[in-house]
Write a protein that holds these residues in place. Sequence first.
Motif, short mmCIF file in Angstrom:
data_model
loop_
_atom_site.label_atom_id
_atom_site.label_comp_id
_atom_site.label_asym_id
_atom_site.label_seq_id
_atom_site.Cartn_x
_atom_site.Cartn_y
_atom_site.Cartn_z
N ALA A 1 -12.14 103.63 21.60
CA ALA A 1 -11.01 103.66 22.54
C ALA A 1 -11.52 104.04 23.91
O ALA A 1 -12.39 104.90 24.05
CB ALA A 1 -9.94 104.64 22.08
N GLY A 2 -10.98 103.37 24.95
CA GLY A 2 -11.32 103.72 26.32
C GLY A 2 -12.21 102.68 26.98
O GLY A 2 -12.66 101.72 26.34
N SER A 3 -12.44 102.88 28.27
CA SER A 3 -13.21 101.92 29.07
C SER A 3 -14.39 102.60 29.74
O SER A 3 -14.38 103.80 29.98
CB SER A 3 -12.31 101.31 30.16
N TYR A 4 -15.40 101.78 30.04
CA TYR A 4 -16.64 102.32 30.58
C TYR A 4 -17.36 101.23 31.38
O TYR A 4 -17.08 100.04 31.21
CB TYR A 4 -17.55 102.81 29.45
N THR A 5 -18.26 101.65 32.24
CA THR A 5 -19.20 100.71 32.86
C THR A 5 -20.51 100.82 32.11
O THR A 5 -20.80 101.84 31.47
CB THR A 5 -19.43 101.04 34.34
N LYS A 6 -21.33 99.76 32.17
CA LYS A 6 -22.58 99.79 31.40
C LYS A 6 -23.72 99.20 32.20
O LYS A 6 -23.50 98.45 33.16
CB LYS A 6 -22.40 99.04 30.08
N ARG A 7 -24.94 99.57 31.79
CA ARG A 7 -26.15 99.01 32.39
C ARG A 7 -26.95 98.30 31.30
O ARG A 7 -26.70 98.47 30.11
CB ARG A 7 -27.00 100.12 33.00
N VAL A 8 -27.97 97.55 31.72
CA VAL A 8 -28.79 96.79 30.79
C VAL A 8 -29.39 97.71 29.73
O VAL A 8 -29.82 98.82 30.04
CB VAL A 8 -29.88 96.01 31.55
N MET A 9 -29.36 97.26 28.47
CA MET A 9 -29.93 98.02 27.36
C MET A 9 -30.76 97.10 26.47
O MET A 9 -30.56 95.89 26.47
CB MET A 9 -28.83 98.74 26.58
N SER A 10 -31.67 97.68 25.71
CA SER A 10 -32.64 96.89 24.94
C SER A 10 -31.96 96.02 23.89
O SER A 10 -31.19 96.51 23.05
CB SER A 10 -33.64 97.82 24.26
N ARG A 11 -32.27 94.73 23.90
CA ARG A 11 -31.76 93.79 22.90
C ARG A 11 -32.37 94.03 21.52
O ARG A 11 -31.91 93.49 20.52
CB ARG A 11 -32.02 92.35 23.35
N GLU A 12 -33.43 94.80 21.48
CA GLU A 12 -34.01 95.15 20.17
C GLU A 12 -33.03 96.02 19.38
O GLU A 12 -33.07 96.06 18.15
CB GLU A 12 -35.33 95.89 20.37
N HIS A 13 -32.17 96.73 20.09
CA HIS A 13 -31.28 97.68 19.42
C HIS A 13 -29.81 97.33 19.54
O HIS A 13 -29.00 97.80 18.75
CB HIS A 13 -31.52 99.08 20.00
N VAL A 14 -29.44 96.52 20.53
CA VAL A 14 -28.04 96.13 20.73
C VAL A 14 -28.00 94.63 21.03
O VAL A 14 -28.50 94.19 22.08
CB VAL A 14 -27.39 96.90 21.89
N SER A 15 -27.42 93.84 20.10
CA SER A 15 -27.30 92.40 20.34
C SER A 15 -26.17 92.16 21.34
O SER A 15 -25.32 93.04 21.57
CB SER A 15 -27.01 91.67 19.03
N ALA A 16 -26.15 90.94 21.91
CA ALA A 16 -25.07 90.61 22.85
C ALA A 16 -23.71 90.70 22.17
O ALA A 16 -22.74 91.17 22.77
CB ALA A 16 -25.30 89.20 23.40
#
Lengths: 308, 114
Positions: free
Chosen positions: B53-68
């Motif tokens: 729940a809730g909203s956030y801004t995000k920055r680039v993170m490793s695709r090895e650990h988080v898929s699109a």
Amino acid sequence: MAMTGVLRPGHAQIRVLDLEESVAWYTNVMGLVPMGRDVQGRAYFKTRQERDHHSIILRQADRAGMDFFGFKVLDNATLNHLEKKLVAHGVRTERIPAGDLLETGERVRFNLPTGHAIELYAEKKDVGNGMGYVNPDVDVLEGKGIAPTRMDHCLIYGPDIDANRELFEKVLDFTLVERVKLEDGTTDLATWLTCSAKAHDIAMVRHNEPDKMHHVSFRLDTWEQVLRAADIMSKNRTSIDFGPTRHGITQGTTIYFFDPSGNRLETFCGGYDHYPDMHPITWTWDEVGAGIYYHARKLNDTFLTVVT
Amino acid sequence: MAAYTIVIEDTGESYRCVEYRSVLEGMEALGKKGIPVGCRQGGCGVCKVRVTAGSYTKRVMSREHVSAEEEAAGCVLSCRIKPITDLRLAVIGPMRKNVCWMAEPAGVSSVLST
């Protein structure tokens, strides 16, 4: 001691998630010297005191980690000789043409049993450290950033570190300096090896995943400069993993910290000289905490788990 | 300066996080626990959470650990998101890697197993 084979670590290619952010950080916080970019967009750096063209290459990628780690060898005859020894050891080698890395000659690349890509090369352009080769002045530490003296070594994580050690010892003439044993008293959890008279040129820790990087390390001249580096890191909101403190293993002083993509780096000072006739040092499993962090005498959560 | 309430559903722990800090650093800054801390730079993956729940801004993170796909579904590295509302989150596989390496080599108990 005559060094006639593998001389020293020469370069590390590191993957970064945001190239421009990383170029600014390696320039302004690490205090490395930007040495240009190639047609692939890779960014090159050296420390002020290094004489060869570069020691760090940054490549934009979607995941962090290290692409390869390179060692400089004495000359091309040595390069050819070592490649023959690698092949005789059952290692498949690949020649990367001169000029693929800026100002660098032909490289021999192979994979360690732990999956890491290692390179040997003999030629890289001597651009000097700015002090010249006749009547040089001292390069007074001034200007921005940590400004380490050299890229010094790396610590890699992977499964079969026994086969790695055999390759480094038998083929590349490295010597074992220190090791940590598991509870069985036989199996190595970790080993520190040198190709020179340093406390380590490469180290490795047993780990279930292949081809992982724990850290690339930069040398500083004094403990005071290690503290100065910590101040610069905090002032720039750099993520510090542990330290400043001392390692029991190698007895060097240290800070572990992370670059803007989460690749762990180290700034360290000290450590002792190791010659090939010297007996290696063993740490037992129950004292590994003091071996890694001599003052805390215990491991932190991240040492064995956080790798890229 | 805005601050938001972050709730870690696994533990019920909550803390206030200022808008300029990542959710992970906000937790650390107040000495709170619940999300594993690694590199804090989006590279190592140990601080992975699912925002429920809730909203956030995000920055680039490793695709090895988080898929699109995961990223689009709110599975993110907590070191790479900053709150713009109150947030609720669940920790994903905390320190999963912490136990994996012990399996190597076969038949040898690890340094940390006892």
